[in-house]
Design a protein around this motif. Structure first.
Motif, mmCIF file in Angstrom:
data_model
loop_
_atom_site.group_PDB
_atom_site.id
_atom_site.type_symbol
_atom_site.label_atom_id
_atom_site.label_comp_id
_atom_site.label_asym_id
_atom_site.label_seq_id
_atom_site.Cartn_x
_atom_site.Cartn_y
_atom_site.Cartn_z
ATOM 1 N N SER A 157 47.453 74.681 6.272
ATOM 2 C CA SER A 157 48.414 74.789 5.173
ATOM 3 C C SER A 157 47.802 75.560 3.999
ATOM 4 N N GLN A 158 48.665 76.109 3.182
ATOM 5 C CA GLN A 158 48.255 76.909 2.018
ATOM 6 C C GLN A 158 47.239 76.170 1.159
ATOM 7 N N GLU A 159 47.410 74.867 1.014
ATOM 8 C CA GLU A 159 46.538 74.070 0.141
ATOM 9 C C GLU A 159 45.080 74.055 0.611
ATOM 10 N N LYS A 160 44.824 74.298 1.862
ATOM 11 C CA LYS A 160 43.464 74.236 2.403
ATOM 12 C C LYS A 160 42.785 75.599 2.552
ATOM 13 N N HIS A 181 38.874 84.808 8.319
ATOM 14 C CA HIS A 181 40.283 85.035 8.018
ATOM 15 C C HIS A 181 40.959 83.670 7.979
ATOM 16 N N VAL A 182 41.942 83.517 7.110
ATOM 17 C CA VAL A 182 42.712 82.278 7.051
ATOM 18 C C VAL A 182 44.196 82.618 7.079
ATOM 19 N N LEU A 183 44.971 81.777 7.743
ATOM 20 C CA LEU A 183 46.410 81.976 7.865
ATOM 21 C C LEU A 183 47.139 80.697 7.476
ATOM 22 N N VAL A 206 52.915 82.434 8.818
ATOM 23 C CA VAL A 206 52.534 83.302 9.927
ATOM 24 C C VAL A 206 52.644 82.523 11.235
ATOM 25 N N ASN A 207 53.370 83.089 12.198
ATOM 26 C CA ASN A 207 53.427 82.489 13.532
ATOM 27 C C ASN A 207 52.258 83.061 14.334
ATOM 28 N N PHE A 208 51.153 82.361 14.308
ATOM 29 C CA PHE A 208 49.924 82.874 14.908
ATOM 30 C C PHE A 208 49.959 82.894 16.435
ATOM 31 N N MET A 261 39.550 76.426 0.386
ATOM 32 C CA MET A 261 38.406 75.650 0.861
ATOM 33 C C MET A 261 37.877 76.229 2.170
ATOM 34 N N MET A 262 38.782 76.619 3.063
ATOM 35 C CA MET A 262 38.377 77.187 4.349
ATOM 36 C C MET A 262 37.610 78.496 4.154
ATOM 37 N N THR A 263 38.082 79.325 3.245
ATOM 38 C CA THR A 263 37.383 80.575 2.939
ATOM 39 C C THR A 263 35.991 80.281 2.401
#
Length: 158
Positions: free
Chosen positions: A113-116, A127-129, A134-136, A119-121
């Motif tokens: 989700s956008q909220e995470k 890359h984060v989606l 985005v339908n990965f 932190m993931m970066t």
């Protein structure tokens, strides 16, 4: 299902530990009971707790670590330099999976989700989606990963 603590008693056939040993583990294959103050558990469910970890940190690791390792190494057969996509990258399994993938020098895309995403970066995802945007699972969605790691291993259509 995760636990950490100090061995307070031993069964007659227990040989791996002694009273007073600090241990951590996962009861997934041995039943439940980790919310109790004491638990009687097969010694195969626990390992020595590293001295550098607090009991709280040790209890947070086992289950997520095992799932990440199974997904990437056992099911995904991760190889050096692959491109890997981790669905749920901001959770426990995903963040540990990132570390495993980086040990193999992989390029890692994380989905959550956008909220995470920030932190993931900061943890090192290349890359984060945002899964809401985005339908990965569709080709051309911004990912070129060889495998999607999540509840199942899926080849990505390219």
């Amino acid at each position: 299902m995760e636990l950490s603590g100090t061995v307070s008693a031993l069964g007659a056939k227990a040989t791996k530990f002694k009273i007073g040993d600090a241990v951590m583990g996962d009861t997934a294959d041995f039943g439940f009971g980790t919310f109790a103050e004491y638990i009687s558990i097969n010694e195969k469910a626990v390992v020595q707790k590293p001295q550098t970890l607090s009991f709280e940190e040790a209890a947070a690791i086992p289950h997520a670590s095992c799932l990440a390792l199974q997904a990437l190494r056992d099911l995904g057969e991760i190889k050096e330099g692959q491109k890997v996509l981790i669905n749920g990258g901001g959770g426990g399994v995903g963040t540990i999976g990132l570390q495993i993938a980086k040990l193999y020098n992989c390029e890692v895309t994380g989905v959550d989700s956008q909220e995470k995403l920030a932190m993931m970066t900061s943890l090192g995802f290349d890359h984060v989606l945002d899964y809401k945007k985005v339908n990965f699972t569709k080709a051309g969605s911004g990912t070129t990963s060889s495998w999607i790691v999540g509840p199942t291993k899926l080849p990505l259509a390219t």
